[in-house]
Design a protein around this motif. Structure first.
Motif, PDB file in Angstrom:
ATOM      1  N   LEU A  29      -9.401   8.962  48.666  1.00 30.19           N
ATOM      2  CA  LEU A  29     -10.127   7.909  47.945  1.00 30.19           C
ATOM      3  C   LEU A  29      -9.190   7.148  47.011  1.00 30.19           C
ATOM      4  O   LEU A  29      -9.271   5.919  46.898  1.00 30.19           O
ATOM      5  CB  LEU A  29     -11.294   8.504  47.160  1.00 30.19           C
ATOM      6  N   LEU A  30      -8.306   7.872  46.352  1.00 31.10           N
ATOM      7  CA  LEU A  30      -7.392   7.229  45.414  1.00 31.10           C
ATOM      8  C   LEU A  30      -6.296   6.442  46.131  1.00 31.10           C
ATOM      9  O   LEU A  30      -5.633   5.605  45.514  1.00 31.10           O
ATOM     10  CB  LEU A  30      -6.774   8.278  44.483  1.00 31.10           C
ATOM     11  N   ARG A  31      -6.128   6.689  47.401  1.00 32.91           N
ATOM     12  CA  ARG A  31      -5.165   5.925  48.181  1.00 32.91           C
ATOM     13  C   ARG A  31      -5.558   4.443  48.218  1.00 32.91           C
ATOM     14  O   ARG A  31      -4.709   3.572  48.277  1.00 32.91           O
ATOM     15  CB  ARG A  31      -5.122   6.485  49.600  1.00 32.91           C
ATOM     16  N   GLN A  32      -6.851   4.184  48.153  1.00 28.22           N
ATOM     17  CA  GLN A  32      -7.364   2.811  48.209  1.00 28.22           C
ATOM     18  C   GLN A  32      -7.225   2.089  46.867  1.00 28.22           C
ATOM     19  O   GLN A  32      -6.868   0.931  46.818  1.00 28.22           O
ATOM     20  CB  GLN A  32      -8.853   2.804  48.586  1.00 28.22           C
ATOM     21  N   GLN A  33      -7.558   2.821  45.775  1.00 31.47           N
ATOM     22  CA  GLN A  33      -7.581   2.204  44.445  1.00 31.47           C
ATOM     23  C   GLN A  33      -7.786   3.259  43.378  1.00 31.47           C
ATOM     24  O   GLN A  33      -8.171   4.385  43.677  1.00 31.47           O
ATOM     25  CB  GLN A  33      -8.719   1.181  44.350  1.00 31.47           C
ATOM     26  N   GLU A  34      -7.529   2.874  42.136  1.00 30.05           N
ATOM     27  CA  GLU A  34      -7.859   3.743  41.002  1.00 30.05           C
ATOM     28  C   GLU A  34      -9.372   3.890  40.940  1.00 30.05           C
ATOM     29  O   GLU A  34     -10.101   2.934  41.218  1.00 30.05           O
ATOM     30  CB  GLU A  34      -7.426   3.077  39.689  1.00 30.05           C
ATOM     31  N   LEU A  35      -9.823   5.067  40.537  1.00 29.40           N
ATOM     32  CA  LEU A  35     -11.261   5.299  40.402  1.00 29.40           C
ATOM     33  C   LEU A  35     -11.530   6.124  39.154  1.00 29.40           C
ATOM     34  O   LEU A  35     -10.703   6.945  38.753  1.00 29.40           O
ATOM     35  CB  LEU A  35     -11.809   6.048  41.623  1.00 29.40           C
ATOM     36  N   CYS A  36     -12.713   5.915  38.578  1.00 29.63           N
ATOM     37  CA  CYS A  36     -13.122   6.745  37.444  1.00 29.63           C
ATOM     38  C   CYS A  36     -13.839   7.979  37.983  1.00 29.63           C
ATOM     39  O   CYS A  36     -14.214   8.045  39.157  1.00 29.63           O
ATOM     40  CB  CYS A  36     -14.003   5.968  36.475  1.00 29.63           C
ATOM     41  N   ASP A  39     -17.187   7.448  39.747  1.00 35.00           N
ATOM     42  CA  ASP A  39     -17.076   6.932  41.115  1.00 35.00           C
ATOM     43  C   ASP A  39     -16.657   8.035  42.090  1.00 35.00           C
ATOM     44  O   ASP A  39     -17.158   8.105  43.206  1.00 35.00           O
ATOM     45  CB  ASP A  39     -16.061   5.786  41.181  1.00 35.00           C
ATOM     46  N   LEU A  40     -15.732   8.887  41.658  1.00 32.11           N
ATOM     47  CA  LEU A  40     -15.306  10.000  42.504  1.00 32.11           C
ATOM     48  C   LEU A  40     -16.456  10.980  42.739  1.00 32.11           C
ATOM     49  O   LEU A  40     -16.644  11.455  43.861  1.00 32.11           O
ATOM     50  CB  LEU A  40     -14.107  10.712  41.884  1.00 32.11           C
ATOM     51  N   CYS A  41     -17.207  11.284  41.690  1.00 26.32           N
ATOM     52  CA  CYS A  41     -18.365  12.186  41.828  1.00 26.32           C
ATOM     53  C   CYS A  41     -19.357  11.632  42.846  1.00 26.32           C
ATOM     54  O   CYS A  41     -19.842  12.370  43.712  1.00 26.32           O
ATOM     55  CB  CYS A  41     -19.064  12.383  40.484  1.00 26.32           C
ATOM     56  N   ASP A  42     -19.660  10.353  42.729  1.00 30.23           N
ATOM     57  CA  ASP A  42     -20.613   9.728  43.652  1.00 30.23           C
ATOM     58  C   ASP A  42     -20.092   9.750  45.087  1.00 30.23           C
ATOM     59  O   ASP A  42     -20.818  10.109  46.008  1.00 30.23           O
ATOM     60  CB  ASP A  42     -20.899   8.279  43.240  1.00 30.23           C
ATOM     61  N   TRP A  72     -13.975   5.426  29.661  1.00 30.67           N
ATOM     62  CA  TRP A  72     -13.778   5.901  31.028  1.00 30.67           C
ATOM     63  C   TRP A  72     -12.327   6.297  31.265  1.00 30.67           C
ATOM     64  O   TRP A  72     -11.409   5.682  30.745  1.00 30.67           O
ATOM     65  CB  TRP A  72     -14.168   4.819  32.042  1.00 30.67           C
ATOM     66  N   ILE A  73     -12.141   7.328  32.077  1.00 32.75           N
ATOM     67  CA  ILE A  73     -10.805   7.748  32.490  1.00 32.75           C
ATOM     68  C   ILE A  73     -10.667   7.408  33.974  1.00 32.75           C
ATOM     69  O   ILE A  73     -11.503   7.795  34.792  1.00 32.75           O
ATOM     70  CB  ILE A  73     -10.575   9.254  32.257  1.00 32.75           C
ATOM     71  N   TYR A  74      -9.619   6.670  34.274  1.00 28.47           N
ATOM     72  CA  TYR A  74      -9.344   6.258  35.645  1.00 28.47           C
ATOM     73  C   TYR A  74      -8.176   7.071  36.200  1.00 28.47           C
ATOM     74  O   TYR A  74      -7.206   7.333  35.500  1.00 28.47           O
ATOM     75  CB  TYR A  74      -9.007   4.762  35.700  1.00 28.47           C
ATOM     76  N   TYR A  75      -8.314   7.432  37.467  1.00 29.12           N
ATOM     77  CA  TYR A  75      -7.293   8.222  38.144  1.00 29.12           C
ATOM     78  C   TYR A  75      -6.667   7.409  39.263  1.00 29.12           C
ATOM     79  O   TYR A  75      -7.343   6.635  39.940  1.00 29.12           O
ATOM     80  CB  TYR A  75      -7.904   9.513  38.722  1.00 29.12           C
ATOM     81  N   GLY A  76      -5.365   7.602  39.442  1.00 32.17           N
ATOM     82  CA  GLY A  76      -4.636   6.934  40.512  1.00 32.17           C
ATOM     83  C   GLY A  76      -3.523   7.848  41.003  1.00 32.17           C
ATOM     84  O   GLY A  76      -3.175   8.838  40.354  1.00 32.17           O
ATOM     85  N   LEU A  77      -2.978   7.507  42.149  1.00 31.93           N
ATOM     86  CA  LEU A  77      -1.908   8.309  42.735  1.00 31.93           C
ATOM     87  C   LEU A  77      -0.606   8.129  41.970  1.00 31.93           C
ATOM     88  O   LEU A  77      -0.295   7.037  41.503  1.00 31.93           O
ATOM     89  CB  LEU A  77      -1.688   7.913  44.192  1.00 31.93           C
ATOM     90  N   ASN A  78       0.156   9.205  41.873  1.00 33.13           N
ATOM     91  CA  ASN A  78       1.500   9.172  41.307  1.00 33.13           C
ATOM     92  C   ASN A  78       2.477   9.250  42.487  1.00 33.13           C
ATOM     93  O   ASN A  78       2.933  10.321  42.866  1.00 33.13           O
ATOM     94  CB  ASN A  78       1.697  10.340  40.340  1.00 33.13           C
ATOM     95  N   ILE A  79       2.761   8.103  43.064  1.00 33.24           N
ATOM     96  CA  ILE A  79       3.545   8.022  44.294  1.00 33.24           C
ATOM     97  C   ILE A  79       4.914   8.694  44.188  1.00 33.24           C
ATOM     98  O   ILE A  79       5.345   9.360  45.135  1.00 33.24           O
ATOM     99  CB  ILE A  79       3.678   6.550  44.756  1.00 33.24           C
ATOM    100  N   PRO A  80       5.638   8.579  43.068  1.00 32.76           N
ATOM    101  CA  PRO A  80       6.944   9.252  43.012  1.00 32.76           C
ATOM    102  C   PRO A  80       6.871  10.761  43.279  1.00 32.76           C
ATOM    103  O   PRO A  80       7.778  11.332  43.884  1.00 32.76           O
ATOM    104  CB  PRO A  80       7.448   8.951  41.601  1.00 32.76           C
ATOM    105  N   GLN A  81       5.789  11.415  42.856  1.00 34.06           N
ATOM    106  CA  GLN A  81       5.688  12.855  43.101  1.00 34.06           C
ATOM    107  C   GLN A  81       5.452  13.150  44.584  1.00 34.06           C
ATOM    108  O   GLN A  81       5.941  14.151  45.102  1.00 34.06           O
ATOM    109  CB  GLN A  81       4.581  13.480  42.246  1.00 34.06           C
ATOM    110  N   PHE A  82       4.740  12.279  45.275  1.00 33.80           N
ATOM    111  CA  PHE A  82       4.593  12.445  46.721  1.00 33.80           C
ATOM    112  C   PHE A  82       5.952  12.316  47.391  1.00 33.80           C
ATOM    113  O   PHE A  82       6.248  13.014  48.359  1.00 33.80           O
ATOM    114  CB  PHE A  82       3.612  11.412  47.295  1.00 33.80           C
TER     115      PHE A  82
END
Length: 106
Positions: A29-36, A39-42, A72-82
């Motif tokens: 889900l976070l690959r598409q965009q940041e989410l709170c 939104d993730l729960c739903d 609100w807290i938004y989550y997104g991918l940390n690409i460097p760690q991948f």
């Protein structure tokens, strides 16, 4: 600079974080965009407490970042760690290309 032990711990934490199907779904889900969280729960049909546990695991592995905007807290991918995990695996692929295959009984 990170010590070899710190890097090893981060790699282990990363693969541990990737070992759970719900955490994989969160990352997808976070690959598409940041989410709170709401939104993730739903999207995942999970409780906030269950999601918080999994988000903490992903944050501890540095696979996701968070930022606060208002309440609100938004989550997104940390690409460097991948990239760190990808490079770790790539090193094994490189090694297997140059190492001769040996039998244990030779």
């Amino acid at each position: 600079m990170q010590t070899p032990s710190t890097v090893s711990n981060l790699i282990a934490a990363g693969f541990h974080a990737l070992s759970d199907p719900l955490r994989i779904n969160i990352l997808e889900l976070l690959r598409q965009q940041e989410l709170c969280v709401c939104d993730l729960c739903d999207a995942l049909s999970v409780s906030q407490s269950k999601l918080s546990f999994h988000l903490k695991t992903l944050k501890d592995a540095r696979l996701v970042n968070s930022r606060q905007e208002g309440r609100w807290i938004y989550y997104g991918l940390n690409i460097p760690q991948f990239s760190v995990l990808e490079q770790y695996l790539a090193d094994y692929r490189q090694h297997s290309l140059i190492s001769p295959v040996r039998s244990c009984c030779d």
